[in-house]
Enzyme design. Structure first.
Site, PDB file in Angstrom:
ATOM      1  N   GLU A  70       0.827  -1.205   0.000  1.00  0.00           N
ATOM      2  CA  GLU A  70       0.000   0.000   0.000  1.00  0.00           C
ATOM      3  C   GLU A  70       0.862   1.255   0.000  1.00  0.00           C
ATOM      4  O   GLU A  70       1.940   1.278   0.588  1.00  0.00           O
ATOM      5  CB  GLU A  70      -0.888   0.015   1.249  1.00  0.00           C
ATOM      6  CG  GLU A  70      -1.914  -1.083   1.227  1.00  0.00           C
ATOM      7  CD  GLU A  70      -2.632  -1.244   2.560  1.00  0.00           C
ATOM      8  OE1 GLU A  70      -2.863  -0.236   3.248  1.00  0.00           O
ATOM      9  OE2 GLU A  70      -2.945  -2.394   2.895  1.00  0.00           O
TER      10      GLU A  70
ATOM     11  N   CYS B 294       5.667  -7.751   7.217  1.00  0.00           N
ATOM     12  CA  CYS B 294       6.606  -7.248   8.217  1.00  0.00           C
ATOM     13  C   CYS B 294       6.807  -8.328   9.259  1.00  0.00           C
ATOM     14  O   CYS B 294       5.902  -9.103   9.540  1.00  0.00           O
ATOM     15  CB  CYS B 294       6.013  -5.998   8.873  1.00  0.00           C
ATOM     16  SG  CYS B 294       7.109  -5.202  10.072  1.00  0.00           S
TER      17      CYS B 294
ATOM     18  N   SER C  25       9.187   4.646  16.629  1.00  0.00           N
ATOM     19  CA  SER C  25       7.895   4.204  17.159  1.00  0.00           C
ATOM     20  C   SER C  25       8.110   3.738  18.590  1.00  0.00           C
ATOM     21  O   SER C  25       8.633   2.653  18.817  1.00  0.00           O
ATOM     22  CB  SER C  25       7.345   3.069  16.292  1.00  0.00           C
ATOM     23  OG  SER C  25       7.157   3.564  14.982  1.00  0.00           O
ATOM     24  N   LEU C  26       7.718   4.580  19.522  1.00  0.00           N
ATOM     25  CA  LEU C  26       7.996   4.285  20.935  1.00  0.00           C
ATOM     26  C   LEU C  26       6.788   3.605  21.586  1.00  0.00           C
ATOM     27  O   LEU C  26       6.891   2.501  22.107  1.00  0.00           O
ATOM     28  CB  LEU C  26       8.373   5.593  21.643  1.00  0.00           C
ATOM     29  CG  LEU C  26       8.992   5.480  23.024  1.00  0.00           C
ATOM     30  CD1 LEU C  26      10.234   4.615  23.042  1.00  0.00           C
ATOM     31  CD2 LEU C  26       9.338   6.887  23.544  1.00  0.00           C
ATOM     32  N   HIS C  27       5.668   4.283  21.580  1.00  0.00           N
ATOM     33  CA  HIS C  27       4.372   3.725  21.997  1.00  0.00           C
ATOM     34  C   HIS C  27       4.222   3.345  23.467  1.00  0.00           C
ATOM     35  O   HIS C  27       3.116   3.018  23.897  1.00  0.00           O
ATOM     36  CB  HIS C  27       3.976   2.519  21.129  1.00  0.00           C
ATOM     37  CG  HIS C  27       3.939   2.813  19.667  1.00  0.00           C
ATOM     38  ND1 HIS C  27       3.417   3.971  19.142  1.00  0.00           N
ATOM     39  CD2 HIS C  27       4.365   2.092  18.590  1.00  0.00           C
ATOM     40  CE1 HIS C  27       3.523   3.945  17.820  1.00  0.00           C
ATOM     41  NE2 HIS C  27       4.099   2.838  17.463  1.00  0.00           N
TER      42      HIS C  27
HETATM   43  N1  SAH Z   1       8.018  -0.403  10.955  1.00  0.00           N
HETATM   44  C1  SAH Z   1       8.150   1.012  11.021  1.00  0.00           C
HETATM   45  C2  SAH Z   1       7.372   1.768   9.958  1.00  0.00           C
HETATM   46  C3  SAH Z   1       5.994   1.287   9.605  1.00  0.00           C
HETATM   47  S1  SAH Z   1       4.716   1.532  10.784  1.00  0.00           S
HETATM   48  C4  SAH Z   1       7.804   1.490  12.411  1.00  0.00           C
HETATM   49  O1  SAH Z   1       7.443   0.684  13.243  1.00  0.00           O
HETATM   50  O2  SAH Z   1       7.942   2.680  12.685  1.00  0.00           O
HETATM   51  C5  SAH Z   1       4.404   3.251  10.761  1.00  0.00           C
HETATM   52  C6  SAH Z   1       3.825   3.796  12.042  1.00  0.00           C
HETATM   53  O3  SAH Z   1       2.440   3.419  12.181  1.00  0.00           O
HETATM   54  C7  SAH Z   1       4.515   3.278  13.278  1.00  0.00           C
HETATM   55  O4  SAH Z   1       4.694   4.301  14.213  1.00  0.00           O
HETATM   56  C8  SAH Z   1       3.533   2.245  13.772  1.00  0.00           C
HETATM   57  O5  SAH Z   1       3.752   1.938  15.115  1.00  0.00           O
HETATM   58  C9  SAH Z   1       2.214   2.916  13.476  1.00  0.00           C
HETATM   59  N2  SAH Z   1       1.044   2.038  13.475  1.00  0.00           N
HETATM   60  C10 SAH Z   1       0.949   0.770  13.067  1.00  0.00           C
HETATM   61  N3  SAH Z   1      -0.294   0.288  13.235  1.00  0.00           N
HETATM   62  C11 SAH Z   1      -1.013   1.296  13.738  1.00  0.00           C
HETATM   63  C12 SAH Z   1      -2.370   1.426  14.138  1.00  0.00           C
HETATM   64  N4  SAH Z   1      -3.222   0.401  14.053  1.00  0.00           N
HETATM   65  N5  SAH Z   1      -2.778   2.620  14.628  1.00  0.00           N
HETATM   66  C13 SAH Z   1      -1.910   3.654  14.738  1.00  0.00           C
HETATM   67  N6  SAH Z   1      -0.616   3.600  14.378  1.00  0.00           N
HETATM   68  C14 SAH Z   1      -0.167   2.433  13.900  1.00  0.00           C
END
Ligand code: SAH
Length: 352
Positions: free
Chosen positions: A91, A111, A213-215
């Protein structure tokens, strides 16, 4: 012998091919710029016929073929489902902002990071994308978007730092003055936190923006959301981020997706603020996009606002990401997944 993907080659490599095949060096410049204008060697009209035949016999120019295009009625966000030569799909999303258009490109088919809230990781990693396939996504979006594309975020399907060599080729080629010539200042790369690769990228001293991406602010919570945290814990990740900042002097964007009852408490915000204190950092808060089959829900608007305010009150800059394309199934990876589940329907669509 199978044909080689010429869009993944650097300008220097194309110069070498011209040399070893007996073509004058100025042809390299012509060829390199053509690769970003057409997918057919036949259209490279200022190249001699024998050279075009030589190229067609030995090389191909990968292209992204649109299988689906969804346009948001709410904000004009465009989502493409592209296929490549082997039928694999990814995508790509175009987001429209006042300051210009951004494209969000994928770096892998699937991934392997396994983040619990993410649709892209369901089904695991199928394969890496080549640099040419990443460039092809940009190129299609650029041609198809009024006003063109001025920014790139590598935040689609996949973990870009898990496909490091192709990522670096992509960054090299897009920046080459003989081709697209886009400044790295207009490019962001997002990672789940592969520390050795962050350090390697730091040593290259590129002007790209790194998004991490910390979260979650601690190992206990982050390991539950992101298995990668079991390998590189929060402290190790922050040390790699500090190294990145020391080498590039660039501020890091930390992505923090807010999941109701999981990581959106006031105590999480305070812990996050303490973690980022005295660091060159910006926090992007993103209410989680609900993914089919997963039970995580987005924090409500008040929670999001409160979380942001705690960060701001502690001197951490933060913004809440506007949700774009809410009517076209926003979060990345879902379209590919839905497509796989309904592959039969798609064949009908393709025939029409
Ligand atoms: N693998 C990389 C880049 C792809 S994901 C990474 O982890 O950064 C891109 C961003 O979207 C990341 O910050 C990821 O954590 C976030 N993401 C993935 N699924 C999501 C969801 N369902 N809701 C909000 N953000 C999401």
């Amino acid at each position: 012998m199978s044909k080689k993907d010429i869009k993944s080659m650097t300008y220097g490599e194309i110069c070498d091919i011209m040399k070893s095949s007996g073509y004058p060096s100025f042809r390299a410049k012509q060829l390199f710029s053509w690769i970003y204008k057409t997918e057919s060697f036949d259209e490279m009209t200022n190249l001699p016929k024998d050279m075009r035949a030589f190229l067609s016999e030995n090389y191909y120019i990968p292209k992204a073929t649109p299988e689906k295009k969804l346009v948001s009625a709410v904000d004009g966000t465009v989502k493409y489902l592209f296929s490549f030569e082997d039928g694999e799909m990814i995508e790509t999303i175009v987001m429209k902002y006042k300051h210009g258009n951004s494209v969000c490109i994928s770096s892998q088919v699937g991934c392997r990071m396994g983040c619990s809230f993410c649709a892209s990781t369901v089904g695991g990693l199928v394969r890496n994308l080549t640099a040419g396939e990443m460039l092809a996504q940009f190129q299609y979006a650029d041609r198809d978007t009024e006003g063109g594309i001025s920014n790139i975020v590598i935040m689609g399907i996949g973990e870009p730092l898990d496909n490091f060599d192709n990522l670096v080729r992509f960054l090299t080629n897009i920046n080459d003055e003989n081709g697209i010539n886009m400044s790295h200042r207009h490019i962001s790369v997002s990672t789940s936190g592969l520390c050795e690769r962050i350090r390697e990228l730091a040593d290259m001293k590129l002007q790209i923006t790194l998004s991490v991406s910390l979260h979650a602010p601690n190992d206990e919570k982050r390991s539950k959301l992101m298995p990668v945290n079991k390998k590189y814990g929060v402290n190790e990740l922050m040390a790699a981020c500090d190294y990145y900042v020391s080498k590039t002097n660039k501020r890091i964007s930390y992505e923090y997706t807010l999941i109701s009852g999981v990581n959106d408490n006031a105590s999480d915000a305070l812990e996050l603020a303490a973690l980022l204190k005295n660091r060159l950092a910006h926090v992007n808060l993103i209410p989680v996009n609900a993914v089919k089959g997963k039970d995580q829900r987005a924090s409500n608007a008040k929670r999001v606002k409160d979380f942001e305010e705690i960060l701001l009150s502690k001197g951490i800059t933060a913004t809440v990401r506007r949700t774009l394309g809410s009517d076209i199934n926003a979060s990345c990876g879902q379209l590919r997944r839905d497509h796989k589940e309904t592959a039969g329907d798609m064949n009908v669509l393709r025939q029409n």
